[in-house]
Design a protein around this motif. Structure first.
Motif, short mmCIF file in Angstrom:
data_model
loop_
_atom_site.label_atom_id
_atom_site.label_comp_id
_atom_site.label_asym_id
_atom_site.label_seq_id
_atom_site.Cartn_x
_atom_site.Cartn_y
_atom_site.Cartn_z
N LYS A 95 48.92 37.82 47.98
CA LYS A 95 48.14 38.23 49.15
C LYS A 95 48.68 37.53 50.39
O LYS A 95 48.88 36.32 50.40
CB LYS A 95 46.67 37.84 48.95
CG LYS A 95 45.76 38.25 50.06
CD LYS A 95 45.51 39.73 50.03
CE LYS A 95 44.46 40.13 51.04
NZ LYS A 95 44.26 41.55 51.10
N LYS A 96 48.91 38.32 51.44
CA LYS A 96 49.32 37.76 52.73
C LYS A 96 48.08 37.30 53.46
O LYS A 96 47.09 38.02 53.55
CB LYS A 96 50.06 38.84 53.54
CG LYS A 96 50.64 38.34 54.83
CD LYS A 96 51.41 39.45 55.54
CE LYS A 96 51.98 38.95 56.84
NZ LYS A 96 52.70 40.02 57.56
N ARG A 107 32.58 36.35 44.82
CA ARG A 107 33.28 37.23 45.74
C ARG A 107 34.42 37.93 45.02
O ARG A 107 35.07 37.34 44.17
CB ARG A 107 33.90 36.43 46.88
CG ARG A 107 32.93 35.89 47.84
CD ARG A 107 33.71 35.27 48.97
NE ARG A 107 32.75 34.65 49.88
CZ ARG A 107 33.05 34.26 51.07
NH1 ARG A 107 34.28 34.37 51.51
NH2 ARG A 107 32.16 33.72 51.84
N TYR A 108 34.70 39.13 45.45
CA TYR A 108 35.87 39.85 44.98
C TYR A 108 36.95 39.69 46.03
O TYR A 108 36.72 39.89 47.22
CB TYR A 108 35.56 41.34 44.78
CG TYR A 108 34.60 41.58 43.65
CD1 TYR A 108 35.05 41.62 42.34
CD2 TYR A 108 33.24 41.75 43.89
CE1 TYR A 108 34.17 41.83 41.30
CE2 TYR A 108 32.36 41.95 42.85
CZ TYR A 108 32.83 42.00 41.56
OH TYR A 108 31.96 42.20 40.53
N ILE A 109 38.14 39.32 45.61
CA ILE A 109 39.22 39.09 46.57
C ILE A 109 39.87 40.41 46.98
O ILE A 109 39.87 40.78 48.13
CB ILE A 109 40.26 38.11 46.00
CG1 ILE A 109 39.60 36.76 45.74
CG2 ILE A 109 41.45 37.97 46.94
CD1 ILE A 109 40.48 35.76 45.05
N SER A 110 40.45 41.11 46.04
CA SER A 110 41.11 42.38 46.33
C SER A 110 41.74 42.91 45.06
O SER A 110 41.57 42.34 43.99
CB SER A 110 42.18 42.21 47.39
OG SER A 110 43.26 41.49 46.85
N THR A 111 42.50 43.96 45.22
CA THR A 111 43.22 44.52 44.08
C THR A 111 44.72 44.27 44.19
O THR A 111 45.51 45.04 43.69
CB THR A 111 42.96 46.04 43.99
OG1 THR A 111 43.38 46.64 45.23
CG2 THR A 111 41.51 46.35 43.73
N SER A 115 47.81 32.21 57.17
CA SER A 115 48.59 30.97 57.03
C SER A 115 49.85 31.14 56.19
O SER A 115 50.62 30.19 56.04
CB SER A 115 47.72 29.89 56.38
OG SER A 115 46.56 29.68 57.13
N GLY A 116 50.07 32.31 55.63
CA GLY A 116 51.23 32.53 54.77
C GLY A 116 50.86 33.38 53.59
O GLY A 116 49.80 34.00 53.55
N VAL A 117 51.72 33.40 52.61
CA VAL A 117 51.50 34.21 51.41
C VAL A 117 50.99 33.32 50.28
O VAL A 117 51.53 32.24 50.04
CB VAL A 117 52.80 34.91 50.97
CG1 VAL A 117 52.60 35.68 49.67
CG2 VAL A 117 53.29 35.86 52.06
N VAL A 118 49.94 33.79 49.61
CA VAL A 118 49.43 33.11 48.42
C VAL A 118 49.90 33.94 47.23
O VAL A 118 49.64 35.15 47.17
CB VAL A 118 47.89 33.04 48.42
CG1 VAL A 118 47.39 32.47 47.10
CG2 VAL A 118 47.40 32.22 49.60
#
Length: 142
Positions: free
Chosen positions: A26-27, A1-5, A30-33
């Protein structure tokens, strides 16, 4: 999977020491990672070529009541500041710090709420955008 940019690279210069960092933030519901890791300069240089623009800023840190405040001076091409922003990460479940450091208190003119895209790094790239925001804040139109 691709998460994002939602990735960034950062070069930090402290005295004679230069470090390079890769950051993913990434928000989520459940919070910010946020994941940060050091990278070699050659990877930084390769990734830097893919970026349309960079933010130049000087960052200072200030400890206050157990929290670390980061004060960023955003710099134009000649190295002059065009915008200053202070931010602090508070504990999960809290929306704001209990107090502002006395050193900063007289300079705070606007309380940016978490997630306010008007103050995103992308907008901070542009002196014109930030000067317009500052003018709107001072005129009470924000």
């Amino acid at each position: 999977r691709y998460i994002s940019t939602d990735c960034r690279i950062r070069q930090t210069i402290e005295g004679d020491t230069v470090t390079h960092e890769f950051n993913f933030k990434k928000k989520t519901k459940s919070g910010v990672v946020e994941i940060e890791t050091q990278i070699e300069q050659r990877y930084f240089d390769l990734l830097a070529k893919t970026q349309p623009a960079f933010i130049r800023k000087d960052r200072f840190e200030l400890d206050h009541n157990g929290l670390v405040w980061e004060i960023d001076f955003f710099l134009d091409g000649s190295g002059k500041p065009y915008f200053v922003m202070a931010e602090v990460e508070v504990a999960e479940g809290e929306s704001r710090p209990k107090s502002v450091p006395p050193l900063l208190a007289d300079f705070v003119i606007f309380d940016v709420q978490y997630g306010d895209k008007r103050f995103s790094s992308k907008n901070c790239l542009s002196p014109g955008v930030m000067q317009d925001l500052l003018k709107r804040i001072k005129n009470g139109k924000l």
